[in-house]
Design an enzyme around this catalytic site. Structure first.
Site, PDB file in Angstrom:
ATOM      1  CB  SER A  62      30.705  -0.937  49.808  1.00 59.77           C
ATOM      2  OG  SER A  62      29.812  -2.000  49.931  1.00 59.77           O
TER       3      SER A  62
ATOM      4  CG  ASP B 260      32.658  12.655  29.483  1.00 58.08           C
ATOM      5  OD1 ASP B 260      31.724  11.874  29.734  1.00 58.08           O
ATOM      6  OD2 ASP B 260      32.489  13.885  29.315  1.00 58.08           O
TER       7      ASP B 260
ATOM      8  CB  SER C 284      16.805   4.957  28.019  1.00 52.96           C
ATOM      9  OG  SER C 284      17.483   5.664  29.008  1.00 52.96           O
ATOM     10  CB  SER C 285      17.852   0.570  30.830  1.00 52.50           C
ATOM     11  OG  SER C 285      16.879   1.271  31.497  1.00 52.50           O
TER      12      SER C 285
ATOM     13  CE1 TYR D 281      19.290  -9.705  44.928  1.00 55.81           C
ATOM     14  CE2 TYR D 281      17.936 -10.763  43.248  1.00 55.81           C
ATOM     15  CZ  TYR D 281      18.356 -10.661  44.559  1.00 55.81           C
ATOM     16  OH  TYR D 281      17.828 -11.486  45.507  1.00 55.81           O
TER      17      TYR D 281
ATOM     18  CE  LYS E 124      27.253  -7.500  47.833  1.00 53.28           C
ATOM     19  NZ  LYS E 124      28.282  -6.462  47.718  1.00 53.28           N
TER      20      LYS E 124
ATOM     21  CD  GLU F 102      14.413  -3.428  36.799  1.00 55.40           C
ATOM     22  OE1 GLU F 102      15.181  -3.755  35.865  1.00 55.40           O
ATOM     23  OE2 GLU F 102      14.230  -2.252  37.155  1.00 55.40           O
TER      24      GLU F 102
ATOM     25  CB  THR G 190      22.444 -11.073  50.984  1.00 54.36           C
ATOM     26  OG1 THR G 190      22.053 -11.380  49.646  1.00 54.36           O
ATOM     27  CG2 THR G 190      21.886  -9.723  51.361  1.00 54.36           C
TER      28      THR G 190
ATOM     29  CG  HIS H 188      11.387 -16.382  44.053  1.00 55.33           C
ATOM     30  ND1 HIS H 188      12.731 -16.200  44.269  1.00 55.33           N
ATOM     31  CD2 HIS H 188      10.926 -15.154  43.746  1.00 55.33           C
ATOM     32  CE1 HIS H 188      13.049 -14.935  44.105  1.00 55.33           C
ATOM     33  NE2 HIS H 188      11.961 -14.286  43.786  1.00 55.33           N
ATOM     34  CG  HIS H 189       8.718 -13.226  41.459  1.00 57.98           C
ATOM     35  ND1 HIS H 189       8.563 -12.091  42.232  1.00 57.98           N
ATOM     36  CD2 HIS H 189      10.057 -13.339  41.230  1.00 57.98           C
ATOM     37  CE1 HIS H 189       9.737 -11.536  42.448  1.00 57.98           C
ATOM     38  NE2 HIS H 189      10.670 -12.270  41.855  1.00 57.98           N
TER      39      HIS H 189
ATOM     40  CD1 TRP I 253       4.886  -4.174  39.308  1.00 57.89           C
ATOM     41  CD2 TRP I 253       6.617  -3.992  37.916  1.00 57.89           C
ATOM     42  NE1 TRP I 253       5.875  -5.013  39.763  1.00 57.89           N
ATOM     43  CE2 TRP I 253       6.959  -4.923  38.928  1.00 57.89           C
ATOM     44  CE3 TRP I 253       7.563  -3.725  36.928  1.00 57.89           C
ATOM     45  CZ2 TRP I 253       8.182  -5.586  38.965  1.00 57.89           C
ATOM     46  CZ3 TRP I 253       8.785  -4.381  36.975  1.00 57.89           C
ATOM     47  CH2 TRP I 253       9.090  -5.301  37.977  1.00 57.89           C
TER      48      TRP I 253
ATOM     49  NE  ARG J 218       0.948  -6.814  45.107  1.00 59.21           N
ATOM     50  CZ  ARG J 218       2.049  -7.067  44.381  1.00 59.21           C
ATOM     51  NH1 ARG J 218       2.477  -8.327  44.243  1.00 59.21           N
ATOM     52  NH2 ARG J 218       2.726  -6.109  43.824  1.00 59.21           N
TER      53      ARG J 218
ATOM     54  CG  HIS K 288      14.417 -12.281  41.264  1.00 62.83           C
ATOM     55  ND1 HIS K 288      13.529 -12.039  42.286  1.00 62.83           N
ATOM     56  CD2 HIS K 288      15.620 -12.369  41.843  1.00 62.83           C
ATOM     57  CE1 HIS K 288      14.176 -12.004  43.424  1.00 62.83           C
ATOM     58  NE2 HIS K 288      15.451 -12.198  43.198  1.00 62.83           N
TER      59      HIS K 288
ATOM     60  CG  HIS L 150       3.486   3.945  43.274  1.00 58.82           C
ATOM     61  ND1 HIS L 150       4.215   4.969  43.837  1.00 58.82           N
ATOM     62  CD2 HIS L 150       3.825   2.833  43.986  1.00 58.82           C
ATOM     63  CE1 HIS L 150       4.945   4.503  44.837  1.00 58.82           C
ATOM     64  NE2 HIS L 150       4.737   3.196  44.950  1.00 58.82           N
TER      65      HIS L 150
END
Lengths: 534, 42
Positions: free
Chosen positions: A269, A107, A170-171, A258, A332, A256, A329, A303-304, A143, A451, A254, A78
């Protein structure tokens, strides 16, 4: 006037290839954008089906439908499908559609590379989904692929690693294309600080991608050599260090987060000023806030890992640097609120999704601040509180922003208006469903529910039942999204060139639907100035 | 369609920046593996 002249200029060469070759050999940014979005939608429903398996199993205590191994595979698959298959390709699809139109380019800068970037994805996800049918089942270690657990996977292991490599390539190629397009293909007269916020946030996202996807690739390559070639990067028995994997993984992981959310800031925006009929408040501060968030995302990764153990100085550094992210943040969120202040607001579906984003993403941000506090994190870590936190960021955050963007630009893409009533029904069912689904998970986590477990103590039964009901409401309401788009494209009312009266930007200067080849000649400076009313 | 000198120059810039960004990505990939190899040997 600009619309009619541009329309005339494009009418005589709006030819396009037909049949399967149009898609296989596609080099047109709009075709490739459409393929990305359709692919992301398919992955969203597959990943969503897996989420419903998880929530059906958790509807009540005890083992109901699936065995624990398969349950763990569902949580892992998932996440991989939603992150790499749904949200990231959806953003790349939106970038493909919108970046050239918004910067006045004909293009993307590298159209054939663009085709290659897209066509890697179906192969990558075919490999990943094939793992469901190999001996030992699909990957089940989460994951995050933490060793030593991930190294104990069955035949799925090499397929998963190869799939992740393909997704990464690809990314990276997609990101290179975005950077090169924005830096080299902007229409004359369009300075960087004239660009729409969506292009800015995507430019920053693309730099993040180029920096961190290779780090993930390096980490999984080392996992592969540990598994098959006798190295011991992460195996303690050979002198390696599994904690090193966690550091490397989260150095990717991390930023990722963002990568998934920065383009959402860009979309919101664009939409909030349109439906507030006011220019965006604090355009430049939005750009600098996005860049600050991107910079800070590189120095907060541990922090993870507070519960893994680290020196006090390390804990303090990562706690405080994480909290610093609240400042840009907050800038924003303040700017979006200030944009709406005394605006002439109307509540069409894109605006509703953007407002839900604003409120619900902020809830996810606040729970993130709670998780940044080291002693509190020792309690929350690996509990459902964390699940609630990142789902608030990613579902009513990233996914709602993608949907807002699709509703907002669909009239320009297809030349047709969607059904506003069904769009609003989709919004309300999604918003109610997502809160019923994820808000109770805060309570479950605070009460101590871990979890990634298929069974749980009876004390958690009530809120799990509520959460599962929310999951089914949210899941099935997404069929409405497909219906709205399908019915709009097939038989929606014809859309005017500028369907939203407050919309600004070069894309709205093009005729509707956007011609197959747009901006073959760069837009005149007065059109750029008119479009760039931030 | 004939290429103007501006187009040719832009095409060169596009290729150059794409190659540089590709090299940056490759160096991150190799750099992190090398860093781990050196750490592993210590």
């Amino acid at each position: 006037m600009a619309n009619s002249t541009t329309a005339h200029a494009h009418d005589d060469h709006d030819h396009k290839p037909h049949g399967i070759k149009r898609w296989l050999y596609a080099t047109n940014h709009k075709d490739i954008g459409t393929m990305y979005l359709v692919f992301a939608c398919a992955m969203f429903f597959m990943g969503g089906a897996m989420a419903l398996v998880i929530r059906a199993e958790l509807f009540q205590p005890g083992l109901q439908f699936v065995d624990p191994g398969f349950f763990n595979s569902m949580t892992t698959m998932h996440a991989l499908l939603m992150i790499f298959g749904a949200v990231m390709p959806a953003w790349t699809g939106l970038a493909n559609w919108m970046v050239p139109m918004q910067v006045g380019a004909p293009d993307m800068a590298l159209p054939r590379l663009n085709n290659f970037s897209f066509w890697l994805l179906p192969f990558a996800f075919t490999l990943l989904l094939l793992t469901l049918f190999v001996p030992g089942g699909a990957p089940a270690g989460g994951w995050t692929l933490y060793p030593p657990l991930s190294l104990q996977a069955g035949d799925s292991f090499p397929l998963t690693i190869f799939a992740i490599h393909l997704m990464g390539i690809s990314s990276i190629l997609g990101a290179i294309n975005v950077v090169v397009t924005i830096l080299n293909m902007r229409a004359p007269g369009m300075g960087l600080l004239n660009m729409p916020l969506f292009c800015w946030t995507w430019l920053i996202t693309a730099y993040l991608l180029i920096a961190v996807m290779p780090v993930l690739a390096g980490a999984v390559t080392m996992l592969l050599t540990d598994h098959f070639f006798g190295t011991s990067f992460f195996t303690a028995s050979g002198g390696g260090d599994p904690v090193m994997f966690q550091h490397i993984f989260w150095f990717f992981g991390h930023p990722e987060v963002y990568i998934l959310i920065l383009p959402a800031f860009g979309v919101v925006s664009e939409i909030i000023p349109t439906f507030s009929r006011k220019p965006l408040f604090g355009y430049e501060s939005m750009v600098y806030a996005s860049a600050s968030i991107a910079f800070l995302s590189f120095i907060v990764w541990a922090h993870h890992m507070f519960t893994v153990g680290m020196p006090l100085a390390g804990q303090l550094f990562f706690m405080l640097s994480t909290m610093l992210i609240a400042i840009p943040t907050g800038v924003k969120v303040f700017n979006w609120c200030a944009t709406m202040w005394k605006g002439s607001i109307s509540f069409e579906t894109p605006m509703l999704f953007s407002l839900a984003f604003l409120f619900l993403f902020t809830i996810g941000g606040f729970s993130g601040l709670m998780l940044a506090i080291v002693p509190a994190d020792f309690q929350y870590h690996d509990s459902y509180f964390v699940v609630a936190h990142f789902h608030y960021v990613l579902v009513p955050g990233a996914v709602f922003a993608i949907m807002a963007g699709v509703y907002y630009w669909l009239p320009k893409w297809s030349g047709r208006m969607y059904n506003e009533k069904v769009g609003k029904l989709h919004f309300w069912l999604s918003t109610i469903g997502v809160n019923v689904l994820f808000f109770p998970q805060h309570f479950l986590g605070l009460a101590g529910m871990p979890r990634r477990i298929p069974d749980y103590s009876t004390q958690f039964a009530d809120w799990n039942m509520v959460s599962s009901i929310g999951a089914f409401i949210f899941g099935f309401s997404q069929l409405l999204f497909v219906y709205v788009i399908w019915s709009a494209v097939r038989s929606g009312e014809k859309a005017p060139a500028r369907p939203w009266e407050g919309a600004h930007g070069l894309e709205w200067e093009l005729p509707t639907p956007a011609p197959y080849h747009s901006w073959d000649t760069p837009p005149p400076r007065n059109v750029i100035a008119q479009g760039a009313m931030h | 369609m004939t290429q103007t000198p501006d187009d040719a120059e832009r095409s060169r810039r596009v290729k150059r920046s794409a190659i540089i960004l590709g090299l940056v990505a490759a160096s991150f990939y190799i750099g992190f593996i090398l860093m781990s190899v050196l750490g592993w040997r210590q």
